[in-house]
Design a protein around this motif. Structure first.
Motif, PDB file in Angstrom:
ATOM      1  N   SER A 126      32.639 -21.659  74.834  1.00 44.65           N
ATOM      2  CA  SER A 126      31.944 -22.687  74.344  1.00 44.65           C
ATOM      3  C   SER A 126      30.297 -22.654  74.678  1.00 44.65           C
ATOM      4  O   SER A 126      30.108 -22.226  75.630  1.00 44.65           O
ATOM      5  N   GLN A 155      32.199 -20.695  67.272  1.00 43.87           N
ATOM      6  CA  GLN A 155      31.050 -21.216  68.008  1.00 43.87           C
ATOM      7  C   GLN A 155      30.269 -21.744  66.930  1.00 43.87           C
ATOM      8  O   GLN A 155      29.496 -22.944  67.158  1.00 43.87           O
ATOM      9  N   VAL A 202      26.892 -15.151  67.574  1.00 38.38           N
ATOM     10  CA  VAL A 202      28.309 -16.115  67.926  1.00 38.38           C
ATOM     11  C   VAL A 202      29.104 -15.828  66.456  1.00 38.38           C
ATOM     12  O   VAL A 202      28.835 -15.064  65.712  1.00 38.38           O
TER      13      VAL A 202
END
Length: 282
Positions: A140, A169, A165
């Motif tokens: 996260s 994400q 990412v």
């Protein structure tokens, strides 16, 4: 014809061929610092050549040479159309070696440090650089991205981005605040690029020229370059820009000659077959 500009965040028109500031401080991750005077000259020439998107970070430094300081010395007071993007997240040692990642409560101070070193009241674009130095590590990013979203609400940041990412994400960040740009290493990332294009999000590949990590397809590039009277590097950059109208290239250099070569790629016209994606291999 390749579209040469992009509306970052919908309201900042920038040239798709920009400039990455990392190599202003050193030629490699373990090389000696560059001469600051050369870096200043390169930055000023880049703007003269039409570059109006500069990608930097507070951790781009080697010893006493810091990219943000060079940008401020070279270009302040800044032109109205100049867009400066920065990244926060990694924590460097005093010599610029990355040694960890910032906690949520450390991110404000990193943004404020960028503002001071660049001499700005706000930053046009700030990326949250997620964990993982090669491929996205997952996990996260919500708590950290929420801090940057709050700084955006306070007027310290105009647009938000995420770096290194994966699709999950990116979706997580979009639940919190609008994402204007994704900065990833373009390798097997076609799906995320398509998602960015559909959403009007800029996709900014780091190491667009391989970065000493991924070799370019020299044989194919050289054959096209010979036809065009160009260099393999120029063909590679032109091919990147042909992949998607949402892709922004940010080649970096500490050399005036290489800068001129990179920017000239903006004027290359590739045939349809030659404009197929030419990307670094793993």
């Amino acid at each position: 014809m390749t579209i040469k500009t992009f509306a970052l965040g919908g309201d900042l028109t920038i040239n798709r061929l920009g400039f990455g500031a990392m190599r202003l401080v050193a030629d490699s991750v373990d090389g000696p610092p560059r001469d600051p005077g050369t870096g200043i000259a390169v930055l000023r020439r880049a703007v003269e050549l039409g570059v109006n998107h500069i990608d930097t970070a507070g951790f781009y430094r080697r010893g006493a040479v810091q990219a943000n300081e060079l940008i401020r010395r070279a270009l302040s007071p800044y032109r109205d159309d100049l867009v400066i993007a920065s990244k926060v997240g990694p924590l460097p040692t005093p010599d610029g070696v990355l040694s960890g990642h910032a906690r949520p409560d450390q991110l404000r101070s990193l943004v404020e440090a960028d503002l001071r070193s660049l001499g700005l009241d706000w930053l046009d674009l700030v990326y949250l650089r997620a964990d993982g130095m090669t491929e996205p590590a997952g996990g996260s990013i919500a708590e950290r991205f929420a801090v940057l979203a709050e700084l955006r609400e306070q007027g310290l940041i105009r647009h938000l981005g995420v770096s290194n990412v994966n699709a999950a994400q990116l979706a997580e960040a979009q639940e919190i605040a609008p994402v204007a740009a994704v900065q990833n290493r373009y390798a097997d990332d076609v799906g995320l690029l398509a998602e960015c294009e559909d959403a009007g999000i800029a996709y900014v590949p780091y190491f667009p020229l391989g970065g000493g990590v991924s070799p370019l397809d020299a044989e194919r590039l050289s054959a096209i370059a010979a036809r065009l009277g160009a260099t393999a590097v120029q063909v590679h950059l032109a091919s990147l820009l042909a992949i998607s109208p949402s892709l922004l290239a940010i080649p970096g250099t500490g050399s005036l000659d290489h800068l001129e070569e990179n920017v000239a790629a903006n004027d290359l016209s590739l045939d349809d077959g030659e404009a197929d994606p030419v990307t670094p291999s793993r």
